[in-house]
Structures are given as structure tokens and as C-alpha cells.
Enzyme design. Structure first.
Site, PDB file in Angstrom:
ATOM      1  N   GLY A   1      -1.647   0.475  18.647  1.00  0.00           N
ATOM      2  CA  GLY A   1      -2.132  -0.517  19.503  1.00  0.00           C
ATOM      3  C   GLY A   1      -2.637  -0.806  19.156  1.00  0.00           C
ATOM      4  O   GLY A   1      -3.066  -2.437  19.755  1.00  0.00           O
ATOM      5  N   GLY A   2      -3.238  -1.632  17.594  1.00  0.00           N
ATOM      6  CA  GLY A   2      -4.160  -3.403  17.527  1.00  0.00           C
ATOM      7  C   GLY A   2      -2.775  -4.076  17.616  1.00  0.00           C
ATOM      8  O   GLY A   2      -1.515  -4.342  17.709  1.00  0.00           O
TER       9      GLY A   2
ATOM     10  N   GLY B   1       2.546  -0.973   9.372  1.00  0.00           N
ATOM     11  CA  GLY B   1       3.308  -0.420   9.184  1.00  0.00           C
ATOM     12  C   GLY B   1       4.799   0.036   9.784  1.00  0.00           C
ATOM     13  O   GLY B   1       5.394  -0.679   9.002  1.00  0.00           O
TER      14      GLY B   1
ATOM     15  N   LYS C   1      -6.240   8.210   0.597  1.00  0.00           N
ATOM     16  CA  LYS C   1      -7.003   8.646   1.240  1.00  0.00           C
ATOM     17  C   LYS C   1      -8.329  10.132  -0.147  1.00  0.00           C
ATOM     18  O   LYS C   1      -8.429  11.009   0.904  1.00  0.00           O
ATOM     19  CB  LYS C   1      -6.902   9.418   2.136  1.00  0.00           C
TER      20      LYS C   1
ATOM     21  N   LYS D   1       1.300  -1.197   0.105  1.00  0.00           N
ATOM     22  CA  LYS D   1       0.223  -0.420  -0.076  1.00  0.00           C
ATOM     23  C   LYS D   1       0.966   1.134  -0.131  1.00  0.00           C
ATOM     24  O   LYS D   1       1.723   1.504   1.408  1.00  0.00           O
ATOM     25  CB  LYS D   1      -0.991   0.150   1.266  1.00  0.00           C
TER      26      LYS D   1
ATOM     27  N   ALA E   1     -10.108  12.317  -1.046  1.00  0.00           N
ATOM     28  CA  ALA E   1     -11.317  12.750  -0.506  1.00  0.00           C
ATOM     29  C   ALA E   1     -11.756  14.218  -0.976  1.00  0.00           C
ATOM     30  O   ALA E   1     -12.099  15.381  -0.163  1.00  0.00           O
ATOM     31  CB  ALA E   1     -11.417  13.138   0.806  1.00  0.00           C
TER      32      ALA E   1
ATOM     33  N   ASP F   1      -2.886   4.548  -1.400  1.00  0.00           N
ATOM     34  CA  ASP F   1      -3.933   4.792   0.224  1.00  0.00           C
ATOM     35  C   ASP F   1      -3.476   6.141  -0.235  1.00  0.00           C
ATOM     36  O   ASP F   1      -3.467   7.453   0.705  1.00  0.00           O
ATOM     37  CB  ASP F   1      -3.050   4.165   1.067  1.00  0.00           C
TER      38      ASP F   1
ATOM     39  N   GLY G   1      -0.294  -3.030  15.145  1.00  0.00           N
ATOM     40  CA  GLY G   1       1.629  -2.059  15.568  1.00  0.00           C
ATOM     41  C   GLY G   1       1.851  -0.884  17.108  1.00  0.00           C
ATOM     42  O   GLY G   1       0.359  -0.627  17.424  1.00  0.00           O
ATOM     43  N   ALA G   2       2.477  -0.064  15.770  1.00  0.00           N
ATOM     44  CA  ALA G   2       1.919   1.536  16.801  1.00  0.00           C
ATOM     45  C   ALA G   2       1.111   2.422  17.270  1.00  0.00           C
ATOM     46  O   ALA G   2       0.871   3.010  17.946  1.00  0.00           O
ATOM     47  CB  ALA G   2       3.020   2.243  15.685  1.00  0.00           C
TER      48      ALA G   2
END
Lengths: 226, 226
Positions: free
Chosen positions: B180-181, B197, B69, B39, B71, B67, B177-178
Site C-alpha cells: 500500500g505504500g 518486492g 528477521k 535483500k 529474533a 533478511d 507496492g503490494a
């Protein structure tokens, strides 16, 4: 101090993919009659990455705004904004919708103006954004941003949202021309700058057209102040 | 046909600004054990513009997702997506909150997968997005997109939103990871791919670390299926 003069002006949207054409227009705008700023959109940025911003800054003294429509998590949003500022952007445009921590992360860089999209100019803006834009506008009171994006296609929404927004924020407003807003509509509703893209950049003599549209906007603004 | 294999996998987020490092990692991942996709985030894209996508595609046969995003208004969103597809992106990530006409404009290009952000992994996602994500998920039934982004940091939200979403959409999930998941959290809640990432790209041997994390994810996924 704001990067934009506090008098009515036109922000020209650089969304073209023709790099030499963009550079030529930036050079010419320097000498065009009117109060202008340049907004670099992603179609143009994607031709050269951050060098696109650098190349435009090299040939103009006008304010340059990176319209990245930044809408990522705080860590990535701040990274994108920092790259744009370092390349010379005087301000960046980000979405309000992604949350207050994202706005804070970009604001805390203190590298330039932060301009937040509250509501957009296309019809789909009413599907979801418009349902929360009052709340976003209200929350901006505590976030220390510099400006907001409100839709020129809906002058009544500009008036309404300006009642909620802190007084010291400037309002820039897209949707003039190809999207259906008339020149002067947004300024009359309280915006500081109108954003014009294709109506200028796709014309035969863009710098000349920019001055014409500027004059027309000032004319309509003066009428409304009579 | 989906660009992603329909089996649990890891999408590696290329958000670094070091171009040689990114190219080296893309090359190495080709031979790493596991089911991977790449990604490309905007911090990396902004180093070279669309050439960043081209450079990665040159050295890998893995699926490459831009990616962005995305918009923006329909016209500009489609322009950004088209540039990414033309550069070799197999899919693009766009926001759902800008409205159905924006999704349709990108979908109608028919140049590759369209992946829609429904909810994000950072705390601020609950300020505004989470208030409308059920509605966005519901509307996707009629829009013909290929996948969605749901937050690995909130496995309960993945479960909840999957009940609303059409069955044939794949789910990719950031926040491992960074942010929190834990590895495996999103897959166990029903996601197809976990997005990782910094936990991979900032390690000493990223390709090796990618395989380790992949194995760990599969392990936890199997446990939950017992």
C-alpha cells in the site's frame, strides 16, 4: 489433536550445523527411553533449507517442530510456515510480538500446530518483550493457536502467564542447561515440555544423555506432586 | 563504511521460491539503471539454505542483505548471522524487540552490517511493536548498529523515529507496492532506501520494472526537495 503427547516430555533443540550428526541423533532418539520431540532451529535449517526438515522426518517418527522464530509480515510469515509444513514440520514456532494478523495468517494455513513465543529465556527478553507479554498472552484467547513458548529460566513467569493463557494451550519451555535453568524447573512451574539443546547435543552420547535428563525431569516432577 | 551507497536507492526483496528466476533477476539487475541492492528473504533462503545467499553473490556485485528477521536468543542469533555473513551477506536484518543482548551478540561478530527492525509495515505492527519502538530506537544510540528498518506504509512514523535515532544510521523501508505504500513516500519522509518486492519480482520484466520504479522514486524525491 495436539502433535505432542500430553505428558511431560523433552524437546531436543537441533541447532547444530553438522548434518550427519543431526541425522544420527534423530535416528537414535527413536529408540531412546522417554517422551521426546525434535525442534529444528535455524542454524541447522540453514545448512540445507527445507530439506533439513525433510531429512530429519525421513528417519524419525517423533514430532518435528520447525523453530523458525517466524517474525515477518503476514504474507511472508505464512509463506515461511507453509514451506516448513510442506517439508514435514508438524508444528512451527512464531513470535507473538509481530501482531495478531501475523498469527492469524499462519493459523489460517491449517497445515499443522502453531506455537507462539510469548516470552524468551535470555536476559534481554525483559528489555521489551516482558513489558508486553501479558497482553500477548491475553490476546491468544481468540487466536486459536496450539501452544506457547515460555522461559524455563523464569519459572515464576511461567506460573504467572499460565494464569492468563487459555487452558488448552501446551507450554514448551527453553533455557534448561547452558542458559541456566535446572532440569525440572519449567515442568514444576506448569510447562508441558522442557527444551534442551547443547546439554544433550554437545554431549558424548546425546541419545543416552537425553534419556538421563528425561528421567531426572520426571523424578523432579514427581517430587513436586507429592 | 556502509555497504550501501548514501544516495536514494531501491532494495529488491527476493522472497520468491523459484531459484532460477531469482538468479536470472540478480544477473539482470547488475546492468539495470539505478542504485540497487538485493535483500534475500527467508522463503528464498529456505530453498537452499545458506547456499541461496552464495548463489546470488556469485552473479552480482550489488550489496546483498540477508533478511533473516533474526529474533532468537543471543547465542542462536549470532550463529544464524554468522552463517549468513560467511555465505556472503554484506548485512543482516534482525529484530530489535528481542533485546539489547541479542543485538550486541550479532554486532560483536563484526562480520558485516547490522540492520535492526524498529517498526514494521503491516497493520499488526501497531498491536505491540509500535508501543515500544520509540524505546528501541532510543536504545540504538549505544549499540553501534548500521541501519534500521522503518515502515514505508507510515511515513509519519519514519519522520518521528528519525528524530530519536542516531543520525548516522541508514533507514531502509518496506511496504511499497503490494502493501500500500506509494513509490517515493518513504524517501520523502527521510528513508535512504525503499524496499520493493512483488511489484518488481512478479512483473513480466523485473529488471526493467526496477529501473522504472527507481526513476519514479527519484522523480518524487526531487519534487519534494524543490
Amino acid at each position: 489433536m495436539s502433535i505432542l503427547k500430553r505428558e511431560p516430555g523433552i524437546i531436543i533443540a537441533f541447532d547444530m550445523v553438522d548434518v550427519p550428526l543431526a541425522i544420527e541423533l534423530a535416528e537414535e532418539l527413536e529408540y531412546a527411553k522417554g517422551n521426546f520431540a525434535i525442534k529444528i532451529g535455524r542454524p541447522f535449517e540453514m545448512q540445507l533449507g527445507h530439506h533439513a526438515i525433510e531429512r530429519i522426518k525421513l528417519v524419525t517418527s517423533l514430532p518435528v517442530i520447525y523453530d523458525g522464530k517466524i517474525a515477518d509480515i503476514p504474507h511472508i510469515s505464512a509463506k515461511v510456515a507453509a514451506i516448513a509444513y510442506r517439508a514435514g514440520a508438524d508444528g512451527v514456532i512464531m513470535h507473538g510480538f509481530c501482531g495478531r494478523d501475523v498469527i492469524r495468517a499462519v493459523r489460517e494455513l491449517e497445515m499443522g500446530d502453531v506455537i507462539v513465543v510469548v516470552e524468551m529465556s535470555h536476559p534481554g527478553s525483559s528489555d521489551y518483550m516482558e513489558l508486553l507479554s501479558d497482553r500477548i498472552a491475553n490476546d491468544l484467547e481468540y487466536l486459536g493457536v496450539d501452544g506457547v513458548v515460555l522461559p524455563a529460566t523464569k519459572p515464576d513467569r511461567i506460573k504467572k502467564l499460565k494464569e492468563i493463557l487459555p487452558d488448552d494451550l501446551y507450554v514448551i519451555s527453553p533455557g534448561i542447561g547452558a542458559q541456566g535453568g535446572a532440569v525440572g524447573d519449567a515442568i514444576r512451574a506448569g510447562a508441558d515440555y522442557e527444551i534442551v539443546g547443547r546439554a544433550i547435543t554437545a554431549s558424548d552420547d546425546p541419545a543416552h544423555r537425553a534419556s538421563e535428563i528425561y528421567d531426572e525431569m520426571i523424578e523432579r516432577w514427581k517430587e513436586s506432586s507429592l
